[in-house]
Design a protein around this motif. Sequence first.
Motif, PDB file in Angstrom:
ATOM      1  N   LYS A  41      -6.039   6.943   8.432  1.00 39.80           N
ATOM      2  CA  LYS A  41      -4.995   6.229   9.182  1.00 39.80           C
ATOM      3  C   LYS A  41      -3.622   6.872   9.001  1.00 39.80           C
ATOM      4  CE  LYS A  41      -6.320   2.322   7.332  1.00 39.80           C
ATOM      5  NZ  LYS A  41      -6.221   0.941   6.904  1.00 39.80           N
ATOM      6  N   GLY A  42      -3.597   8.163   8.687  1.00 42.37           N
ATOM      7  CA  GLY A  42      -2.328   8.856   8.489  1.00 42.37           C
ATOM      8  C   GLY A  42      -1.558   8.370   7.277  1.00 42.37           C
ATOM      9  N   GLY A  43      -2.242   7.644   6.376  1.00 45.94           N
ATOM     10  CA  GLY A  43      -1.588   7.106   5.180  1.00 45.94           C
ATOM     11  C   GLY A  43      -0.847   5.805   5.427  1.00 45.94           C
ATOM     12  N   ARG A  44      -0.906   5.275   6.651  1.00 49.19           N
ATOM     13  CA  ARG A  44      -0.202   4.025   6.996  1.00 49.19           C
ATOM     14  C   ARG A  44      -0.787   2.838   6.238  1.00 49.19           C
ATOM     15  NH1 ARG A  44       4.211   5.720   8.945  1.00 49.19           N
ATOM     16  NH2 ARG A  44       4.013   7.145  10.665  1.00 49.19           N
ATOM     17  N   LEU A  45       0.093   1.985   5.736  1.00 47.21           N
ATOM     18  CA  LEU A  45      -0.306   0.782   5.004  1.00 47.21           C
ATOM     19  C   LEU A  45      -0.143  -0.417   5.929  1.00 47.21           C
ATOM     20  CD1 LEU A  45       1.585   1.641   1.711  1.00 47.21           C
ATOM     21  CD2 LEU A  45      -0.861   1.921   2.149  1.00 47.21           C
ATOM     22  N   ALA A  46      -1.259  -0.992   6.350  1.00 44.83           N
ATOM     23  CA  ALA A  46      -1.222  -2.117   7.294  1.00 44.83           C
ATOM     24  C   ALA A  46      -0.975  -3.445   6.587  1.00 44.83           C
ATOM     25  CB  ALA A  46      -2.527  -2.180   8.075  1.00 44.83           C
ATOM     26  N   SER A  47      -1.362  -3.534   5.316  1.00 39.55           N
ATOM     27  CA  SER A  47      -1.217  -4.808   4.600  1.00 39.55           C
ATOM     28  C   SER A  47      -0.391  -4.621   3.339  1.00 39.55           C
ATOM     29  CB  SER A  47      -2.598  -5.374   4.247  1.00 39.55           C
ATOM     30  OG  SER A  47      -3.212  -4.583   3.248  1.00 39.55           O
ATOM     31  N   ALA A  48      -0.090  -5.730   2.682  1.00 40.28           N
ATOM     32  CA  ALA A  48       0.741  -5.709   1.471  1.00 40.28           C
ATOM     33  C   ALA A  48      -0.057  -5.346   0.219  1.00 40.28           C
ATOM     34  CB  ALA A  48       1.412  -7.059   1.279  1.00 40.28           C
ATOM     35  N   ASP A  49      -1.373  -5.186   0.349  1.00 39.62           N
ATOM     36  CA  ASP A  49      -2.228  -4.816  -0.788  1.00 39.62           C
ATOM     37  C   ASP A  49      -3.318  -3.905  -0.241  1.00 39.62           C
ATOM     38  OD1 ASP A  49      -3.724  -4.590  -3.077  1.00 39.62           O
ATOM     39  OD2 ASP A  49      -4.002  -6.744  -3.371  1.00 39.62           O
ATOM     40  N   GLU A  50      -3.112  -2.616  -0.386  1.00 42.57           N
ATOM     41  CA  GLU A  50      -4.019  -1.673   0.263  1.00 42.57           C
ATOM     42  C   GLU A  50      -4.263  -0.459  -0.623  1.00 42.57           C
ATOM     43  OE1 GLU A  50      -4.619   0.132   4.726  1.00 42.57           O
ATOM     44  OE2 GLU A  50      -3.132  -1.399   4.341  1.00 42.57           O
ATOM     45  N   THR A  51      -5.455   0.134  -0.455  1.00 43.27           N
ATOM     46  CA  THR A  51      -5.813   1.354  -1.164  1.00 43.27           C
ATOM     47  C   THR A  51      -6.110   2.447  -0.150  1.00 43.27           C
ATOM     48  OG1 THR A  51      -6.747   0.089  -2.997  1.00 43.27           O
ATOM     49  CG2 THR A  51      -7.428   2.390  -2.817  1.00 43.27           C
ATOM     50  N   VAL A  52      -5.495   3.598  -0.347  1.00 40.88           N
ATOM     51  CA  VAL A  52      -5.757   4.778   0.473  1.00 40.88           C
ATOM     52  C   VAL A  52      -6.578   5.732  -0.389  1.00 40.88           C
ATOM     53  CG1 VAL A  52      -4.715   6.732   1.683  1.00 40.88           C
ATOM     54  CG2 VAL A  52      -3.609   4.489   1.755  1.00 40.88           C
ATOM     55  N   THR A  53      -7.757   6.119   0.117  1.00 41.08           N
ATOM     56  CA  THR A  53      -8.660   6.980  -0.649  1.00 41.08           C
ATOM     57  C   THR A  53      -8.940   8.256   0.130  1.00 41.08           C
ATOM     58  OG1 THR A  53      -9.709   5.025  -1.615  1.00 41.08           O
ATOM     59  CG2 THR A  53     -10.910   7.098  -1.794  1.00 41.08           C
ATOM     60  N   VAL A  54      -8.916   9.375  -0.562  1.00 40.99           N
ATOM     61  CA  VAL A  54      -9.225  10.671   0.045  1.00 40.99           C
ATOM     62  C   VAL A  54      -9.950  11.516  -0.992  1.00 40.99           C
ATOM     63  CG1 VAL A  54      -7.022  11.729  -0.574  1.00 40.99           C
ATOM     64  CG2 VAL A  54      -8.274  12.583   1.403  1.00 40.99           C
ATOM     65  N   THR A  55     -10.879  12.361  -0.520  1.00 37.16           N
ATOM     66  CA  THR A  55     -11.582  13.275  -1.408  1.00 37.16           C
ATOM     67  C   THR A  55     -11.179  14.699  -1.080  1.00 37.16           C
ATOM     68  OG1 THR A  55     -13.468  11.781  -1.641  1.00 37.16           O
ATOM     69  CG2 THR A  55     -13.857  14.088  -2.171  1.00 37.16           C
ATOM     70  N   LEU A  56     -10.691  15.398  -2.088  1.00 41.26           N
ATOM     71  CA  LEU A  56     -10.346  16.809  -1.942  1.00 41.26           C
ATOM     72  C   LEU A  56     -11.615  17.613  -2.198  1.00 41.26           C
ATOM     73  CD1 LEU A  56      -7.039  16.756  -4.003  1.00 41.26           C
ATOM     74  CD2 LEU A  56      -7.303  16.544  -1.530  1.00 41.26           C
ATOM     75  N   PRO A  57     -11.957  18.544  -1.315  1.00 40.94           N
ATOM     76  CA  PRO A  57     -13.228  19.271  -1.448  1.00 40.94           C
ATOM     77  C   PRO A  57     -13.297  20.130  -2.699  1.00 40.94           C
ATOM     78  CG  PRO A  57     -11.889  20.195   0.322  1.00 40.94           C
ATOM     79  CD  PRO A  57     -11.170  18.980  -0.174  1.00 40.94           C
TER      80      PRO A  57
END
Length: 86
Positions: A41-57
């Motif tokens: 989601k481009g790093g966008r935070l939609a809520s007040a409590d959110e986790t952004v997860t990504v895996t670097l190869p």
Amino acid sequence: MGGTLQRTKRGPITVAVHVKGMAQHKVDLIVDGRPLDELPKGGRLASADETVTVTLPARAAVHWIRADVRAEGGRRVLIGNPIYVK
């Protein structure tokens, strides 16, 4: 946040950034001084409590990782401490 991550056999690195109270802001993941463009989601935070997860190869050469949060206008509102990768 901060510290050192011991990478085993140059395997993949999964990064989870948990942010509270920052709805409508954006997470920037900085890897070795460069912003990572492939955030869900481009790093966008939609809520007040959110986790952004990504895996670097596994093939990625990574020396340090840092997470920042920016307001809608791009102003940095949180600067994370780096996590160093060995």
